[in-house]
Motif scaffolding. Structure first.
Motif: not given
Length: 121
Positions: A54-55, A20-22, A9-15
Motif C-alpha cells: 500500500a505504501f 488516516n494515520v499519516l 471487510l477491511i480490504r479496500g479500506h487499507t489506503d
C-alpha cells in the motif's frame, strides 16, 4: 491477538486507514503498523506485506511521500508523510465510506415499511 474483523471487510479500506494515520503526523512503517493495531483496539492486524504494498501504491499515486530520517536509533528509517492530494483523497474516501456504511446498514438491518411492498398484498 484476536483478528475479530474479517479481512474481506477491511480490504479496500487499507489506503484510507493508512492516510488516516499519516494525517495525524509523519511516521515510519513499523510505527504505522502498531498504530493500526492500537486504533482497532487490538481487533485487527494489517499484514506488513499488505502495508508496504500500500505504501508503494500510495506513493506512486502521489498521496504520500517518503523520506529518510536521521540515524538517531541505529538504522535510518524511511518515513512517510501525507501530501495535499492525499488529504483530499482521505476526505473523499471517508465521505464514500459514510455513504456506503449507511446504505449497508439499511440493506442488512432495514425492513420495508410500506405495506404495499409486502409480498402477497
Amino acid at each position: 491477538m484476536a483478528s475479530n474483523i474479517s479481512t474481506d471487510l477491511i480490504r479496500g479500506h487499507t489506503d484510507t486507514i493508512i492516510l488516516n494515520v499519516l494525517q495525524q503526523g509523519d511516521s515510519y512503517g513499523y510505527q504505522i503498523y502498531k498504530t493500526i493495531i492500537a486504533l482497532s483496539g487490538n481487533q485487527y492486524e494489517l499484514k506488513e506485506a499488505t502495508l508496504y504494498t500500500a505504501f508503494r501504491r500510495l506513493e506512486k499515486e502521489g498521496y504520500i511521500a517518503s523520506y529518510w530520517g536521521d540515524e538517531t536509533q541505529g538504522g535510518r528509517r524511511k518515513y512517510y508523510r501525507i501530501t495535499e492530494t492525499g488529504v483530499e483523497r482521505y476526505r473523499k474516501n471517508k465521505q464514500d465510506w459514510h455513504f456506503a456504511k449507511n446504505v449497508l446498514n439499511q440493506l442488512i438491518e432495514g425492513g420495508i415499511q410500506n405495506e404495499e411492498n409486502k409480498p402477497g398484498s
